[in-house]
Scaffold this active site. Structure first.
Site, PDB file in Angstrom:
ATOM      1  N   SER A 167       4.973  -1.945   8.014  1.00 64.66           N
ATOM      2  CA  SER A 167       4.477  -1.856   9.228  1.00 64.66           C
ATOM      3  C   SER A 167       5.115  -3.135  10.133  1.00 64.66           C
ATOM      4  O   SER A 167       5.570  -4.198   9.589  1.00 64.66           O
ATOM      5  CB  SER A 167       3.050  -2.178   9.373  1.00 64.66           C
ATOM      6  OG  SER A 167       2.238  -1.442   8.435  1.00 64.66           O
TER       7      SER A 167
ATOM      8  N   SER B 171       0.456  -7.209   3.182  1.00 68.11           N
ATOM      9  CA  SER B 171      -0.421  -7.727   2.226  1.00 68.11           C
ATOM     10  C   SER B 171       0.062  -8.709   1.114  1.00 68.11           C
ATOM     11  O   SER B 171       1.222  -7.985   0.407  1.00 68.11           O
ATOM     12  CB  SER B 171      -1.293  -6.708   1.439  1.00 68.11           C
ATOM     13  OG  SER B 171      -1.952  -5.896   2.456  1.00 68.11           O
TER      14      SER B 171
ATOM     15  N   GLN C  96       4.745  -5.155   0.474  1.00 65.69           N
ATOM     16  CA  GLN C  96       5.022  -3.547   1.236  1.00 65.69           C
ATOM     17  C   GLN C  96       5.648  -4.228   2.704  1.00 65.69           C
ATOM     18  O   GLN C  96       4.809  -4.521   3.526  1.00 65.69           O
ATOM     19  CB  GLN C  96       4.208  -2.859   1.048  1.00 65.69           C
ATOM     20  CG  GLN C  96       4.494  -1.658   1.685  1.00 65.69           C
ATOM     21  CD  GLN C  96       3.292  -0.724   1.831  1.00 65.69           C
ATOM     22  OE1 GLN C  96       1.994  -1.358   1.905  1.00 65.69           O
ATOM     23  NE2 GLN C  96       3.321   0.628   1.996  1.00 65.69           N
ATOM     24  N   GLY C  97       7.014  -4.182   2.625  1.00 64.97           N
ATOM     25  CA  GLY C  97       7.549  -4.343   4.423  1.00 64.97           C
ATOM     26  C   GLY C  97       7.681  -3.403   5.186  1.00 64.97           C
ATOM     27  O   GLY C  97       8.740  -3.007   5.389  1.00 64.97           O
TER      28      GLY C  97
ATOM     29  N   GLU D  18      -7.184   9.385  11.288  1.00 64.74           N
ATOM     30  CA  GLU D  18      -6.670  10.202  12.305  1.00 64.74           C
ATOM     31  C   GLU D  18      -5.446  10.889  11.731  1.00 64.74           C
ATOM     32  O   GLU D  18      -5.036  12.192  12.082  1.00 64.74           O
ATOM     33  CB  GLU D  18      -6.495   9.484  13.541  1.00 64.74           C
ATOM     34  CG  GLU D  18      -7.893   9.102  14.078  1.00 64.74           C
ATOM     35  CD  GLU D  18      -8.804   8.103  13.526  1.00 64.74           C
ATOM     36  OE1 GLU D  18      -8.141   7.225  12.836  1.00 64.74           O
ATOM     37  OE2 GLU D  18      -9.825   7.892  13.733  1.00 64.74           O
TER      38      GLU D  18
ATOM     39  N   GLU E  61       0.189   5.401  -2.670  1.00 70.32           N
ATOM     40  CA  GLU E  61      -0.874   4.469  -1.882  1.00 70.32           C
ATOM     41  C   GLU E  61      -2.199   5.287  -1.540  1.00 70.32           C
ATOM     42  O   GLU E  61      -3.113   4.880  -2.041  1.00 70.32           O
ATOM     43  CB  GLU E  61      -0.090   3.857  -0.785  1.00 70.32           C
ATOM     44  CG  GLU E  61      -1.158   2.808  -0.062  1.00 70.32           C
ATOM     45  CD  GLU E  61      -0.679   2.195   1.117  1.00 70.32           C
ATOM     46  OE1 GLU E  61       0.621   2.311   1.611  1.00 70.32           O
ATOM     47  OE2 GLU E  61      -1.254   1.292   1.606  1.00 70.32           O
TER      48      GLU E  61
ATOM     49  N   SER F  24      -3.965   6.339   8.576  1.00 70.23           N
ATOM     50  CA  SER F  24      -5.363   6.270   9.032  1.00 70.23           C
ATOM     51  C   SER F  24      -6.067   7.580   9.059  1.00 70.23           C
ATOM     52  O   SER F  24      -5.461   8.561   8.616  1.00 70.23           O
ATOM     53  CB  SER F  24      -5.366   5.951  10.368  1.00 70.23           C
ATOM     54  OG  SER F  24      -4.759   6.760  11.407  1.00 70.23           O
TER      55      SER F  24
END
Ligand SMILES: Cc1cc2nc3c(=O)[nH]c(=O)nc-3n(C[C@H](O)[C@H](O)[C@H](O)COP(=O)(O)OP(=O)(O)OC[C@H]3O[C@@H](n4cnc5c(N)ncnc54)[C@H](O)[C@@H]3O)c2cc1C
Ligand SMILES: Cc1cc2nc3c(=O)[nH]c(=O)nc-3n(C[C@H](O)[C@H](O)[C@H](O)COP(=O)(O)OP(=O)(O)OC[C@H]3O[C@@H](n4cnc5c(N)ncnc54)[C@H](O)[C@@H]3O)c2cc1C
Lengths: 378, 400
Positions: free
Chosen positions: B134, B166, B131-132, B380, B248, B378
């Site tokens: 971030s 990853s 997964q590209g 948050e 995800e 995240s």
């Protein structure tokens, strides 16, 4: 929200519209300001009884509708939202369940129809101290002629002042703390030797301390078997705890929604305070917790309706979780309202006070966490 | 998809059982799934044989359509396959990001040609995806990404850097978010696919606190993506990316209520902390926190069940589903924390024979688990989404 059948949807809708119209929080405020001693509005209770709410868990042959515990939970949730005060839990769940679970045909025929139509208010006289401890029964029932003589004291009896009929746990053998040796008695509240003292509690709801001074009752006053009352008592208490958790679910949701509305209108620093992330994330946490608590409360009520063997642990789970969540939400309601939340004119204080009283009633979070662990063997 | 289409579940179970007995190599029985290892060794012959057998059946992706190599089965049948694999001590050798996130997204948004090209190799386990998304400057604010894709007629030329990719060092293909319009933020992003086996792709593994290197810095210099591998419209990649992130998150929260395997905290506490005369966990403070955690886990499971029933009933999908990632991941992290605390010093072993595998696993799991509340949106960022989308509170950061 659980998937409801047609009956249940109708009941919930009826409860929603009646509480909003006839018993909003302003009605509770009026009741409190009037200083009415029993802690609820008798006229409103009559209307609830006319709608059949007091008989929701009572079999049809005794004048009820036998809709079950999830159904009465739906009503209580709406009442909780509006802080509607009534003896529905004490009488329509507590006394009614004790009779349904442990009563003889004669006892059921005598009392259940009157509980169902609201003409008799029942209450559970169980605890003898400031903390819920139903096995710590010292109130003694000794043989007297063909019947029994009851002496001792019960404390914090919910709706104890209004009740006509008391379901009393008494010790016929053993020592306080033993589950064996507890016997349940049906005692009319006007029996000779019963005296009641009203307790004014922070949440303004009805409660009393009751003393029993050589109260004579016949053998037919025994509910269930002598010395073996614990089983019915515990099952009854689980039904009351689950019902109370449903009321708390409604109250906590309303406390949250009222707070959320305020976050959307109160402007400080040139913007609504609901735009501050410090408040947003606490709101998101409350919402998440309320969803989990709802699942736990509904699962407990459904387990009772299904007569499932895991009722005790699911009830303790729901009362513990719901207690934690109502605690949090009621604190945040005051905090997020700032100064206005501290005023008596605002409703926040009512929810805060109700939260603590409901948390303490029939077992606090720590009581139910401990019970949950014991049931699961640790 | 209709379950069994009127067929007999027990007949299907028998079919699966016989097939597993005939095809699962005995030497792999009870062995961990090599897909679950963070650092991969070259697969053994038996592992390869098992992957190929399951892949050819489509049973690694049982509910995917059969015309693309899936099993074409219903969820009840998928459950039977899972149960029968479990019974035989077999693992599902078909997995990874292709199965978890990319495949379901491509099935929804891909063209017929794209699906025919990319889905069957995923079902066979022949191709691993990474997964590209971030970048150093684009984490939670993913749409700030800067990796550029230039239009070269029949292909795009890609230049830039990704991070935290990853499995990039093992991946054959990458699904990647690239900037195709610099004048807009969200509306200038496209979703492209390209092979990792080409000049200009450079991966540098990064070591994590748990000691392993499951993810990488990934650099692209004049990397080529064919035009036929643009998924969705040009500059329309953001919608697809959001959908993929939902898959995800779904995968992450699903594990929440007890899906961690291993022994219960109560069991561990009995062994490492002991019990008092009444059979209670001997440390009362710990006992309280264990009960609280058990109660939280149960109410999470009850919520997952309720959400499922509600989405079947008339009430439509419940708001409950959107809170699951935060509740589930916090619960799992606390479980790791409590496991460590229960084991005491035995739970802090890094390596060596003074520690049981379960103890060494506890400390690595605890460290690895810290990622649950970081990736997939995240904690948050999830709270922002709840407060904005569900609670209707104003959004100051705009896009999430
Ligand atoms: C018992 C009592 C005595 C008082 N005595 C005095 C006195 O003697 N003299 C006097 O002048 N005042 C007094 N006050 C007023 C007190 O100072 C205010 O209540 C206080 O400043 C908060 O303002 P507010 O009530 O308008 O709440 P608001 O400012 O409206 O706050 C509501 C909620 O929003 C939160 N909030 C506000 N801004 C932000 C932000 N930027 N980020 C995150 N959260 C935010 C607050 O923390 C609060 O939870 C008293 C208040 C009380 C309750
Ligand atoms: C083990 C692991 C595997 C990963 N695998 C992949 C992968 O395969 N492919 C891939 O593309 N990415 C992957 N990621 C990256 C992951 O998606 C990002 O780490 C994640 O999006 C967070 O971005 P960041 O690390 O830049 O943190 P930042 O976005 O810089 O966040 C730092 C902190 O600020 C907080 N924060 C940020 N924005 C806000 C806001 N608006 N409000 C409040 N708080 C905020 C965050 O919550 C966090 O606590 C992986 C990450 C980990 C840990």
């Amino acid at each position: 929200m659980a998937v409801l059948n047609e009956e249940q949807s109708m009941l919930r809708d009826a409860a929603k519209s009646w509480t909003q119209e006839k018993s909003p929080v302003t009605a509770f405020r009026k009741m409190r300001d009037s200083g009415v001693e029993i802690g609820y509005d008798a006229q409103a209770w009559n209307e609830m009884a006319e709608m059949g709410w007091a008989g929701v868990i009572i079999p049809e042959e005794y004048g009820g509708s036998a809709f079950g515990y999830l159904s009465i939970g739906l009503i209580l949730e709406e009442m909780g939202r509006n802080l509607t005060a009534s003896p529905l839990i004490a009488s329509g769940v507590g006394a009614a369940s004790a009779l349904v679970l442990g009563g003889s045909d004669a006892q059921k025929s005598e009392w259940l129809p009157k509980i169902a139509d609201g003409s008799v208010v029942g209450a559970l006289a169980v605890d003898e101290g400031a903390h819920h401890a139903p096995e710590k029964v010292a109130l003694a029932a000794t043989k007297s002629g063909t019947g029994y003589s009851l002496s001792g004291a019960k404390s914090f009896v919910i709706e104890g002042l209004a009740a006509n009929l008391l379901v009393v746990s008494a010790r016929t053998s053993g020592t306080p703390g033993d589950k064996d040796g507890i016997t349940l008695f049906l005692v009319p509240a006007d029996a000779k030797g019963v005296s009641r003292k009203r307790l004014a509690l922070a949440d303004s709801r009805g409660a009393a301390n009751i003393t029993f001074d050589k109260v004579e009752v016949g053998a037919d006053a025994v509910l269930g078997a002598v010395d073996k009352g614990w089983d019915v008592l515990e099952k009854t208490l689980d039904r009351v705890r689950a019902a109370l958790a449903a009321e708390m679910l409604g109250a906590a949701n309303q406390a949250f929604e009222t707070t959320l509305d305020y976050l959307k209108v109160r402007v400080q620093f040139g913007q609504v305070i609901g735009s501050f992330q410090a408040l947003q994330h606490r709101a998101a946490k409350m919402f998440t917790d309320l969803e989990l608590a709802r699942s736990a409360v509904e699962a407990a009520l459904q387990a009772i309706d299904a007569d499932s063997p895991d009722v005790p642990e699911l009830v303790s789970l729901s009362k513990a979780k719901m207690g934690d969540v109502f605690h949090l939400v009621s604190n945040e309601m005051v905090q997020m309202h700032g100064g206005i939340g501290m005023t008596d004119a605002h409703d926040a204080g009512f929810y805060l006070k109700r939260a603590r009283a409901a948390e303490a009633a029939f077992g606090s979070q720590s009581y139910h966490r401990d019970r949950y662990a014991r049931i699961n063997g640790y | 998809m209709a379950d069994f289409g009127g067929g007999d579940p027990e007949a299907f179970r028998k079919e699966v059982r016989e097939w597993v007995d005939a095809n699962f190599p005995a030497e792999l029985k009870g062995r961990p799934n090599p897909m679950m290892r963070e650092e991969r060794a070259k697969p053994s012959e038996a592992q390869e044989a098992w992957r190929k057998a399951v892949g050819a059946k489509g049973w690694g992706t049982p509910t995917w359509p059969s015309q693309y190599g899936g099993g074409g089965l219903g969820t009840a049948e998928a459950r039977i396959i899972q149960q029968e694999f479990g019974r035989a001590g077999a693992y599902n050798p078909i997995g990874g990001m292709g199965v978890m996130m990319f495949g379901p997204t491509l099935l929804e948004y891909g063209t017929e040609d794209q699906k025919l090209e990319h889905i069957p190799p995923i079902c066979r386990g022949d191709v691993q995806w990474c997964q590209g998304f971030s970048e150093p400057g684009a984490g939670s604010d993913l749409a700030a990404l800067q990796t550029r894709a230039e239009d070269k007629g029949d292909h795009f030329l890609i230049n830039g850097q990704k991070i935290w990719t990853s499995g990039a060092q093992y991946a054959d293909w990458c699904f990647c978010l690239v900037r195709t319009d610099t004048s807009k933020k969200h509306e200038g992003i496209s979703f492209v696919l390209f092979t990792m086996h080409q000049p200009g792709v450079e991966v540098r593994p990064i070591k994590l606190i748990a000691g392993s290197s499951p993810f990488c810095e990934t650099f692209f210099t004049d990397v080529r993506a064919d035009k036929k591998n643009l998924v969705g419209p040009l500059n329309g990649g953001w919608t697809i990316a959001k959908r993929l992130l939902q898959h995800e998150r779904g995968g992450l929260s699903g594990a929440g209520g007890g899906g961690m395997g291993g022994r219960s905290l109560v069991d561990l506490a009995r062994e490492y902390v002991g019990v008092d005369a009444q059979g209670r966990i001997a440390d009362p403070d710990l006992r309280t926190r264990v009960v609280q955690h058990e109660i939280e886990g149960r109410s999470f499971q009850q919520t997952a069940l309720r959400a499922m029933l509600e989405s079947k009933g008339n009430s439509g999908p419940s708001a409950a589903t959107s809170i699951m990632k935060n509740a589930g991941t916090s619960w799992m992290q606390l479980r790791h924390e409590l496991t460590l605390e229960i084991m005491g010093h035995q739970g802090l072993g890094w390596e060596g024979d003074a520690f049981k595998p379960e103890e060494l696993g506890a400390v690595r799991g605890w460290l690895g688990g810290k990622a649950f509340t970081i990736y997939g949106g995240s904690q948050e960022v999830q709270s922002n989404i709840i407060s904005k989308r569900i609670l209707g509170l104003p959004d100051l950061t705009q896009h999430n």
